[in-house]
Motif scaffolding. Structure first.
Motif, short mmCIF file in Angstrom:
data_model
loop_
_atom_site.label_atom_id
_atom_site.label_comp_id
_atom_site.label_asym_id
_atom_site.label_seq_id
_atom_site.Cartn_x
_atom_site.Cartn_y
_atom_site.Cartn_z
N GLY A 93 0.84 -1.21 0.13
CA GLY A 93 0.02 0.21 -0.17
C GLY A 93 0.75 1.24 -0.01
N LEU A 94 2.01 1.13 0.51
CA LEU A 94 3.02 2.46 0.80
C LEU A 94 3.38 2.59 -0.79
CD1 LEU A 94 4.54 1.76 3.97
CD2 LEU A 94 3.31 3.91 3.59
N SER A 95 3.85 1.39 -1.34
CA SER A 95 4.34 1.67 -2.66
C SER A 95 3.24 1.94 -3.98
CB SER A 95 5.08 0.33 -3.16
OG SER A 95 4.25 -0.79 -3.15
N ASP A 96 2.18 2.03 -3.46
CA ASP A 96 1.22 2.37 -4.69
C ASP A 96 0.27 3.44 -4.14
OD1 ASP A 96 -0.44 2.18 -6.91
OD2 ASP A 96 -1.14 0.09 -6.55
N THR A 97 0.80 4.47 -3.92
CA THR A 97 -0.09 5.75 -3.66
C THR A 97 -0.33 6.61 -4.87
OG1 THR A 97 1.83 7.11 -3.21
CG2 THR A 97 1.07 5.87 -1.46
N ARG A 98 -1.67 6.95 -5.17
CA ARG A 98 -2.27 7.72 -6.07
C ARG A 98 -3.79 8.31 -5.86
NH1 ARG A 98 -5.07 4.00 -9.53
NH2 ARG A 98 -4.70 1.84 -8.88
N ARG A 99 -4.05 9.19 -6.78
CA ARG A 99 -5.32 9.73 -6.59
C ARG A 99 -6.08 9.39 -7.94
NH1 ARG A 99 -5.52 15.24 -6.33
NH2 ARG A 99 -6.93 15.61 -4.64
N THR A 100 -6.95 8.63 -7.83
CA THR A 100 -7.80 8.31 -8.72
C THR A 100 -9.03 9.10 -8.87
OG1 THR A 100 -6.97 5.93 -8.98
CG2 THR A 100 -9.14 6.38 -10.07
N ILE A 101 -9.44 9.98 -9.69
CA ILE A 101 -10.63 10.90 -9.84
C ILE A 101 -11.78 10.47 -10.78
CG2 ILE A 101 -11.22 13.26 -10.45
CD1 ILE A 101 -8.52 13.95 -9.78
N ALA A 102 -12.76 9.96 -10.16
CA ALA A 102 -13.90 9.53 -10.97
C ALA A 102 -14.54 10.67 -11.75
CB ALA A 102 -15.12 9.16 -10.03
N LEU A 103 -14.90 10.39 -12.98
CA LEU A 103 -15.53 11.61 -13.98
C LEU A 103 -16.91 11.00 -14.36
CD1 LEU A 103 -12.24 12.09 -16.06
CD2 LEU A 103 -13.06 13.57 -14.32
N THR A 104 -17.73 12.11 -14.35
CA THR A 104 -18.90 11.58 -14.80
C THR A 104 -19.42 12.92 -15.93
OG1 THR A 104 -20.19 12.54 -12.98
CG2 THR A 104 -19.83 10.32 -12.76
N PRO A 105 -20.42 12.60 -16.52
CA PRO A 105 -21.12 13.60 -17.50
C PRO A 105 -21.70 14.75 -16.62
CG PRO A 105 -21.76 11.58 -18.09
CD PRO A 105 -21.06 11.33 -16.99
N ALA A 106 -21.44 16.04 -16.99
CA ALA A 106 -21.88 17.12 -16.48
C ALA A 106 -23.42 17.15 -16.56
CB ALA A 106 -21.31 18.27 -16.76
N ARG A 107 -24.14 17.56 -15.18
CA ARG A 107 -25.42 17.47 -15.16
C ARG A 107 -25.85 18.58 -14.04
NH1 ARG A 107 -26.87 11.99 -12.07
NH2 ARG A 107 -25.77 12.26 -10.23
N GLY A 108 -27.17 18.87 -13.96
CA GLY A 108 -27.44 19.93 -13.11
C GLY A 108 -27.76 19.38 -11.82
N PRO A 109 -27.63 20.10 -10.65
CA PRO A 109 -27.55 19.51 -9.34
C PRO A 109 -29.01 18.79 -8.90
CG PRO A 109 -27.55 21.80 -9.02
CD PRO A 109 -27.30 21.63 -10.62
N ILE A 110 -28.95 17.48 -8.68
CA ILE A 110 -30.34 16.99 -8.27
C ILE A 110 -30.44 17.00 -6.59
CG2 ILE A 110 -30.13 15.38 -9.90
CD1 ILE A 110 -29.05 13.25 -8.29
N ASN A 111 -29.51 17.62 -5.96
CA ASN A 111 -29.42 17.66 -4.48
C ASN A 111 -29.43 19.07 -4.06
OD1 ASN A 111 -28.70 17.62 -1.68
ND2 ASN A 111 -28.98 15.60 -1.86
N PRO A 112 -30.08 19.72 -3.31
CA PRO A 112 -29.77 21.11 -2.83
C PRO A 112 -28.52 21.36 -1.90
CG PRO A 112 -31.54 20.11 -1.64
CD PRO A 112 -31.25 19.21 -2.68
N ASP A 113 -28.04 20.27 -1.55
CA ASP A 113 -26.81 20.41 -0.71
C ASP A 113 -25.58 20.07 -1.71
OD1 ASP A 113 -28.20 21.06 1.55
OD2 ASP A 113 -28.41 18.80 2.01
N GLU A 114 -25.78 19.90 -2.82
CA GLU A 114 -24.42 19.54 -3.60
C GLU A 114 -23.58 20.72 -3.79
OE1 GLU A 114 -23.47 17.56 -8.07
OE2 GLU A 114 -25.48 18.22 -7.37
N ASN A 115 -22.46 20.25 -3.26
CA ASN A 115 -21.27 21.46 -3.24
C ASN A 115 -19.98 21.20 -4.34
OD1 ASN A 115 -22.23 22.61 -0.84
ND2 ASN A 115 -21.60 20.66 0.17
N LYS A 116 -19.50 22.07 -4.66
CA LYS A 116 -18.19 21.90 -5.24
C LYS A 116 -17.06 21.81 -4.53
CE LYS A 116 -19.92 24.33 -9.56
NZ LYS A 116 -19.92 25.31 -10.54
N ASN A 117 -16.10 20.93 -5.15
CA ASN A 117 -14.90 20.85 -4.45
C ASN A 117 -13.77 22.06 -4.96
OD1 ASN A 117 -12.34 20.01 -3.24
ND2 ASN A 117 -11.92 18.53 -4.97
#
Length: 324
Positions: free
Chosen positions: A300-324
């Motif tokens: 686990g120490l030798s395999d560190t990385r950040r995998t970012i999930a991507l999805t098609p852009a859409r309008g917020p379906i949740n009133p609490d949806e925030n941006k990072n």
């Protein structure tokens, strides 16, 4: 949108009641206390992942209020620090997204907060919680010494001929004062992440998930910056005194993160292989021993990385949806 806003309050209240009942059940049934405590994070996680931050906050406040009324304010505070607030924060992070263009990606995709960073936050939160608990209960050599003396007295009652060596007894006390926070922190990280994983699956199946369900074997890794925190924890354990106990907590929490990342890496590398099942069974069984567990942790120490999930852009379906 009005219907969704109106549904947030009852969902949050139900989540809080369920979380409080699970914690109370843990107090009543000591055999499964750890599992029930960790399971109390599930309702808050489900509410946060499916209905947003407001539902999670309502659930946290409801559960804490019930704990304060039914048991004590201190009990409610401990419940909030150890389970409720980490669960709410994890669901908040999981719902964070921003346009992929900000990361150099296509303009029609959204990028979600990486699992590696969520795990990093979880390790940090549990570290703070365990240290806070230690301060409250006055954890230290005196307390663990009393525990060891009580165990030795019990053994001597059962076996009158048993006479522990003074040097071995002192060594045992010195080891336990570091091992207890290390093990407690590590187990709690793994249990809370398991609750997060189960909550993600439940919300994904319900169709309410904002975040896409990711392939954990490829996504579950630790952030590379966590290596420096883990190494700092190791160094602190050699300092002695309070710094050593804090270092033991860090080693336990962040070590658990790297251990889970190591297992995820093994799952990922063995996908589609004929030998996958026996190797996975062997790895999990052997990890109950120290040396094999260290090998998985090093992976686990030798395999560190950040995998970012991507999805098609859409309008917020949740009133609490925030941006990072």
């Amino acid at each position: 949108m009005t219907t969704k806003k109106q549904s947030i309050l009852p969902i949050g209240i139900l989540a809080g009641i369920a979380a409080a009942l699970l914690v109370l059940g843990a107090n009543a049934q000591s055999s499964f206390a750890s599992l029930l405590y960790a399971a109390s994070a599930l309702p808050i996680l489900i509410a946060g992942l499916g209905w947003g931050n407001r539902a999670a906050i309502v659930g946290i406040v409801t559960a804490a209020a019930l704990g304060a009324v039914l048991v004590s304010p201190l009990f409610a505070l401990a419940m909030a620090i150890f389970t409720l607030i980490p669960a709410g924060w994890l669901s908040h992070l999981a719902n964070l997204a921003r346009p992929a263009t900000e990361l150099g990606g296509p303009d029609n995709l959204m990028a979600w907060y990486p699992i590696s960073d969520i795990l990093l936050h979880l390790c940090g939160l549990v570290t703070i919680a365990v240290i806070a608990l230690g301060v409250v209960i006055g954890y230290g050599p005196e307390l663990t010494g009393q525990m060891v003396d009580a165990m030795m007295s019990s053994l001597q009652t059962q076996e009158p001929a048993f006479t522990p060596d003074a040097a071995s007894l002192a060594q045992t006390k010195a080891m336990i004062v570091l091992m207890l926070p290390l093990v407690q922190g590590g187990i709690w990280v793994m249990l809370l992440f398991a609750a997060f994983y189960i909550a993600v699956r439940i919300v994904s199946r319900s169709g309410r998930a904002l975040r896409p369900r990711e392939d954990m074997p490829s996504a579950l890794r630790m952030n590379r910056h966590a290596i420096f925190i883990f190494l700092a924890g190791i160094v602190l354990t050699f300092v002695g005194g309070v710094p050593a106990m804090i270092g033991a907590v860090i080693c336990g929490t962040f070590g658990a993160g790297f251990l889970m990342a190591g297992f995820a890496s093994i799952h990922f590398r063995s996908q589609g292989k004929d030998w996958r099942l026996p190797v996975l069974v062997l790895c999990y069984l052997s990890s109950m021993l120290l040396l094999p567990a260290i090998i998985v942790l090093v992976l686990g120490l030798s395999d560190t990385r950040r995998t970012i999930a991507l999805t098609p852009a859409r309008g917020p379906i949740n009133p609490d949806e925030n941006k990072n």
